[in-house]
Design a protein around this motif. Structure first.
Motif, PDB file in Angstrom:
ATOM      1  N   PRO A  66       0.850  -1.206   0.000  1.00 50.32           N
ATOM      2  CA  PRO A  66       0.000   0.000   0.000  1.00 50.32           C
ATOM      3  C   PRO A  66       0.882   1.250   0.000  1.00 50.32           C
ATOM      4  O   PRO A  66       1.911   1.295   0.676  1.00 50.32           O
ATOM      5  N   TRP A  67       0.490   2.248  -0.778  1.00 47.67           N
ATOM      6  CA  TRP A  67       1.279   3.484  -0.870  1.00 47.67           C
ATOM      7  C   TRP A  67       0.401   4.669  -0.482  1.00 47.67           C
ATOM      8  O   TRP A  67       0.581   5.254   0.576  1.00 47.67           O
ATOM      9  N   ILE A  68      -0.565   5.029  -1.323  1.00 50.59           N
ATOM     10  CA  ILE A  68      -1.506   6.109  -0.970  1.00 50.59           C
ATOM     11  C   ILE A  68      -2.892   5.478  -0.960  1.00 50.59           C
ATOM     12  O   ILE A  68      -3.552   5.367  -2.010  1.00 50.59           O
ATOM     13  N   ALA A  69      -3.316   5.038   0.219  1.00 50.07           N
ATOM     14  CA  ALA A  69      -4.550   4.239   0.339  1.00 50.07           C
ATOM     15  C   ALA A  69      -5.770   4.981  -0.190  1.00 50.07           C
ATOM     16  O   ALA A  69      -6.652   4.391  -0.828  1.00 50.07           O
ATOM     17  N   ARG A  70      -5.828   6.287   0.045  1.00 43.30           N
ATOM     18  CA  ARG A  70      -7.013   7.063  -0.348  1.00 43.30           C
ATOM     19  C   ARG A  70      -7.246   7.021  -1.854  1.00 43.30           C
ATOM     20  O   ARG A  70      -8.385   7.066  -2.314  1.00 43.30           O
ATOM     21  N   PHE A  71      -6.160   6.971  -2.627  1.00 46.08           N
ATOM     22  CA  PHE A  71      -6.275   6.934  -4.090  1.00 46.08           C
ATOM     23  C   PHE A  71      -6.122   5.523  -4.648  1.00 46.08           C
ATOM     24  O   PHE A  71      -6.011   5.349  -5.862  1.00 46.08           O
ATOM     25  N   ASP A  72      -6.069   4.543  -3.766  1.00 52.02           N
ATOM     26  CA  ASP A  72      -5.875   3.155  -4.183  1.00 52.02           C
ATOM     27  C   ASP A  72      -4.615   3.016  -5.047  1.00 52.02           C
ATOM     28  O   ASP A  72      -4.596   2.277  -6.035  1.00 52.02           O
ATOM     29  N   ALA A  73      -3.577   3.754  -4.648  1.00 48.23           N
ATOM     30  CA  ALA A  73      -2.289   3.683  -5.352  1.00 48.23           C
ATOM     31  C   ALA A  73      -1.354   2.781  -4.563  1.00 48.23           C
ATOM     32  O   ALA A  73      -1.294   2.856  -3.331  1.00 48.23           O
ATOM     33  N   TYR A  74      -0.647   1.927  -5.273  1.00 50.23           N
ATOM     34  CA  TYR A  74       0.239   0.954  -4.630  1.00 50.23           C
ATOM     35  C   TYR A  74       1.674   1.168  -5.065  1.00 50.23           C
ATOM     36  O   TYR A  74       1.943   1.639  -6.171  1.00 50.23           O
ATOM     37  N   TYR A  75       2.587   0.806  -4.160  1.00 49.30           N
ATOM     38  CA  TYR A  75       3.992   0.687  -4.537  1.00 49.30           C
ATOM     39  C   TYR A  75       4.101  -0.686  -5.194  1.00 49.30           C
ATOM     40  O   TYR A  75       4.335  -1.699  -4.528  1.00 49.30           O
ATOM     41  N   ALA A  76       3.834  -0.726  -6.491  1.00 46.24           N
ATOM     42  CA  ALA A  76       3.719  -1.998  -7.214  1.00 46.24           C
ATOM     43  C   ALA A  76       4.800  -2.081  -8.284  1.00 46.24           C
ATOM     44  O   ALA A  76       4.911  -1.195  -9.135  1.00 46.24           O
ATOM     45  N   LEU A  77       5.613  -3.132  -8.208  1.00 46.99           N
ATOM     46  CA  LEU A  77       6.719  -3.316  -9.141  1.00 46.99           C
ATOM     47  C   LEU A  77       6.633  -4.683  -9.802  1.00 46.99           C
ATOM     48  O   LEU A  77       6.052  -5.618  -9.249  1.00 46.99           O
ATOM     49  N   GLY A  78       7.229  -4.796 -10.981  1.00 48.71           N
ATOM     50  CA  GLY A  78       7.307  -6.065 -11.697  1.00 48.71           C
ATOM     51  C   GLY A  78       8.036  -5.838 -13.012  1.00 48.71           C
ATOM     52  O   GLY A  78       8.089  -4.706 -13.509  1.00 48.71           O
ATOM     53  N   VAL A  79       8.621  -6.896 -13.558  1.00 50.64           N
ATOM     54  CA  VAL A  79       9.265  -6.779 -14.872  1.00 50.64           C
ATOM     55  C   VAL A  79       8.740  -7.867 -15.802  1.00 50.64           C
ATOM     56  O   VAL A  79       8.358  -8.940 -15.362  1.00 50.64           O
ATOM     57  N   ASP A  80       8.712  -7.538 -17.092  1.00 52.95           N
ATOM     58  CA  ASP A  80       8.384  -8.530 -18.113  1.00 52.95           C
ATOM     59  C   ASP A  80       9.465  -8.460 -19.196  1.00 52.95           C
ATOM     60  O   ASP A  80      10.496  -7.810 -19.013  1.00 52.95           O
ATOM     61  N   GLY A  81       9.224  -9.120 -20.316  1.00 52.12           N
ATOM     62  CA  GLY A  81      10.237  -9.179 -21.369  1.00 52.12           C
ATOM     63  C   GLY A  81      10.510  -7.853 -22.051  1.00 52.12           C
ATOM     64  O   GLY A  81      11.504  -7.721 -22.774  1.00 52.12           O
ATOM     65  N   ILE A  82       9.630  -6.869 -21.839  1.00 53.02           N
ATOM     66  CA  ILE A  82       9.845  -5.542 -22.438  1.00 53.02           C
ATOM     67  C   ILE A  82      10.710  -4.672 -21.524  1.00 53.02           C
ATOM     68  O   ILE A  82      11.594  -3.944 -21.980  1.00 53.02           O
ATOM     69  N   SER A  83      10.465  -4.758 -20.209  1.00 52.08           N
ATOM     70  CA  SER A  83      11.184  -3.873 -19.283  1.00 52.08           C
ATOM     71  C   SER A  83      12.536  -4.429 -18.822  1.00 52.08           C
ATOM     72  O   SER A  83      13.455  -3.658 -18.546  1.00 52.08           O
ATOM     73  N   LEU A  84      12.661  -5.761 -18.756  1.00 45.54           N
ATOM     74  CA  LEU A  84      13.907  -6.354 -18.233  1.00 45.54           C
ATOM     75  C   LEU A  84      15.153  -5.919 -19.002  1.00 45.54           C
ATOM     76  O   LEU A  84      16.153  -5.519 -18.386  1.00 45.54           O
ATOM     77  N   PRO A  85      15.170  -5.968 -20.358  1.00 50.25           N
ATOM     78  CA  PRO A  85      16.383  -5.537 -21.070  1.00 50.25           C
ATOM     79  C   PRO A  85      16.763  -4.084 -20.770  1.00 50.25           C
ATOM     80  O   PRO A  85      17.953  -3.745 -20.701  1.00 50.25           O
ATOM     81  N   LEU A  86      15.760  -3.229 -20.562  1.00 44.69           N
ATOM     82  CA  LEU A  86      16.033  -1.807 -20.304  1.00 44.69           C
ATOM     83  C   LEU A  86      16.560  -1.588 -18.890  1.00 44.69           C
ATOM     84  O   LEU A  86      17.375  -0.688 -18.650  1.00 44.69           O
ATOM     85  N   VAL A  87      16.104  -2.412 -17.931  1.00 41.69           N
ATOM     86  CA  VAL A  87      16.643  -2.353 -16.558  1.00 41.69           C
ATOM     87  C   VAL A  87      18.129  -2.707 -16.578  1.00 41.69           C
ATOM     88  O   VAL A  87      18.967  -2.019 -15.978  1.00 41.69           O
ATOM     89  N   LEU A  88      18.471  -3.784 -17.288  1.00 34.43           N
ATOM     90  CA  LEU A  88      19.873  -4.227 -17.359  1.00 34.43           C
ATOM     91  C   LEU A  88      20.739  -3.196 -18.096  1.00 34.43           C
ATOM     92  O   LEU A  88      21.875  -2.942 -17.695  1.00 34.43           O
ATOM     93  N   LEU A  89      20.191  -2.609 -19.159  1.00 39.66           N
ATOM     94  CA  LEU A  89      20.928  -1.577 -19.904  1.00 39.66           C
ATOM     95  C   LEU A  89      21.244  -0.385 -18.997  1.00 39.66           C
ATOM     96  O   LEU A  89      22.360   0.142 -19.010  1.00 39.66           O
ATOM     97  N   THR A  90      20.267   0.033 -18.177  1.00 37.92           N
ATOM     98  CA  THR A  90      20.456   1.172 -17.254  1.00 37.92           C
ATOM     99  C   THR A  90      21.560   0.867 -16.247  1.00 37.92           C
ATOM    100  O   THR A  90      22.449   1.703 -16.002  1.00 37.92           O
ATOM    101  N   ALA A  91      21.514  -0.337 -15.650  1.00 32.58           N
ATOM    102  CA  ALA A  91      22.514  -0.707 -14.646  1.00 32.58           C
ATOM    103  C   ALA A  91      23.913  -0.783 -15.266  1.00 32.58           C
ATOM    104  O   ALA A  91      24.901  -0.347 -14.653  1.00 32.58           O
TER     105      ALA A  91
END
Length: 503
Positions: A66-91
């Motif tokens: 839970p992040w901002i409960a009033r707005f139902d906003a979550y600290y939500a993370l995850g990676v898939d085949g589109i984001s993973l290569p870009l995470v590794l490139l950044t690092a």
């Protein structure tokens, strides 16, 4: 594996704050802390590949708090085949930027390294966020360290460049925020997955698509909202140019893949010719603009705009393929090419900016006319620069070839004319890149300053060798990258061609 993504995001940010606290008096400790933290971030991201399931398009390594409960906003993370290569490139690229600036930055060095570490964490956050509000938070927060990097360590016109950069990118993002809030009101949640399943009328999709287009087109940057990029590149320090070209431009392409195509598929299908036209203008017109540049950084900056045109072309040609063939066979090829091009361009453009940085540190000029015959005094450097220049032209065997080849092939499936226009970049790219190399690297020694040049030191050699290895590896063996991407790309094709208009 729990909280692995959080570690990758917050480790460099925490290290950046520590480097700031150490300050100028402990700059040696600060440099080493920056290097160790960036290496630790890359090492922490390697288990993402080792444990990544390449048989599913679902998000993996999921975190949700839970992040901002009033707005139902979550600290939500995850990676898939589109984001993973870009995470590794950044690092990967952040380590090289820290090494490249090791002794070059003399004033406020602690703040310089801290800015890059904090920006690394925020950029990885953009690629990992599965909550739209969290995505927007990282998207905007990342502008601040880049604003400071150009504004403090930039060239003589740095204030003009920073204000232009900030206004363009910030104003575009305001429209994206309006679209996100509208969808939140309809969906009752900021989850990106809930946005992608939202039944939207064609009119709603059009407005949302245009709002996203204004945000992502500026970041890519697409013609005609590209004018901030050459100024930002020319004024930025070398490290700033590298991260700007290698990572920040990719966020626009990532936004199209994560938001525009799956959330507004009908509007994307309707307006795809607009994006294809703008992409082809970027490829052809900007290629001619690059030909007349006298400043090395400006030439590479325009080259970046032309190459990023391939990313948007590959992303939106999917609809034309489906229209033309009546099926989805080969429709994902353009998206495959777009993502490979993003990774490849990150490596190649970053390497070219680092090469310019090596020359600038010695001669303090970026003007092509001030060089000539560099190969006579810097043979090792010249070998690296020629390799990266050839990769920039799309030479087979380098990473530059794979993405462009896939996009041109996909364009050909859609229309011969798209492929013909896209193919002109191979001619124009070769023209402006080899023209640059001929004038800077080859020929007799141009002047006394070139005659006095020293070849690469150990630090510079490590940085350029690491990039050369990555460029060649991806060029010769792109299969592992394509395997990671495949399920997510196929899922994206299915989302993109499925109508969302309620019956």
């Amino acid at each position: 594996m729990h909280a692995l993504l959080s570690v990758i995001i917050w480790l460099p940010i925490a290290a950046g704050v520590l480097v700031l606290l150490l300050g100028e008096r402990n700059i040696v400790a600060g440099r080493w802390l920056a290097l160790l933290a960036s290496i630790a971030t890359l090492l922490a991201s390697l288990p993402l590949i080792a444990h990544f399931d390449t048989s599913t398009a679902a998000f993996q390594f999921i975190e949700r708090l839970p992040w901002i409960a009033r707005f139902d906003a979550y600290y939500a993370l995850g990676v898939d085949g589109i984001s993973l290569p870009l995470v590794l490139l950044t690092a990967f690229m952040t380590i090289l930027v820290v090494i490249a600036g090791w002794t070059v930055i003399e004033s406020r060095a602690a703040q310089y390294f801290a800015a890059f570490l904090i920006m690394e964490g925020l950029m990885i956050g953009v690629f990992c966020a599965t909550d739209a509000l969290l995505f927007y938070f990282f998207w905007e927060a990342m502008l601040i360290p880049m604003f400071l990097i150009i504004g403090i360590w930039g060239g003589p016109r740095r204030v003009y460049a920073t204000i232009k950069f900030f206004l363009y990118t910030f104003l575009g993002s305001v429209f994206m925020l309006a679209a996100l809030i509208y969808m939140y009101v309809k969906a009752g949640s900021y989850s990106i997955a809930s946005f992608q399943t939202l039944p939207l009328t064609l009119l709603e999709q059009r407005w949302i698509f245009v709002a996203f287009l204004l945000a992502f087109a500026v970041k890519v940057p697409m013609w005609p909202v590209h004018t901030w990029l050459p100024d930002a590149h020319v004024e930025a320090p070398t490290g700033g140019s590298v991260i700007l070209a290698a990572i920040m431009l990719k966020m626009g392409g990532y936004g199209f893949l994560r938001f525009s195509l799956p959330i507004a598929p009908d509007a994307s299908r309707e307006l795809d010719l607009l994006i294809i036209a703008l992409s082809l203008i970027a490829v052809v017109y900007i290629g001619f603009v690059a030909l007349v540049q006298q400043d090395m950084k400006k030439l590479i900056a325009y080259s970046s705009i032309a190459h990023m045109g391939f990313v948007t072309l590959g992303a939106f040609v999917v609809y034309e393929i489906v229209r033309g063939t009546g099926g989805v066979q080969g429709a994902g090829m353009g998206l495959d090419g777009a993502l490979v091009q993003m990774v490849s361009h990150g490596l190649v453009s970053g390497a070219l900016f680092l090469c310019v940085g090596v020359l600038y540190d010695r001669v303090h000029s970026r003007q092509i006319a001030d060089y000539g015959g560099v190969i006579n005094t810097m043979p090792v450097f010249a070998a690296f620069m020629v390799l990266f220049a050839l990769a920039n032209t799309g030479l087979p065997g380098t990473s530059g070839f794979v993405g462009e080849f896939l996009v041109i092939l996909a364009s050909f499936k859609a229309s011969f004319w798209y492929a013909l226009l896209a193919g002109t970049t191979l001619v124009l790219g070769a023209a402006y890149t080899l023209w640059l190399v001929k004038r800077v690297v080859f020929g007799p020694v141009g002047n006394d300053r070139v005659a006095a040049l020293q070849d690469l030191n150990g630090r510079e050699f490590i940085v350029l060798a690491a990039l050369a290895l990555a460029v060649l590896l991806l060029g010769v063996w792109p299969a592992p990258l394509l395997k990671i991407m495949q399920p997510s790309i196929q899922h994206l094709v299915d989302q993109a061609i499925a109508s969302k208009i309620p019956l």
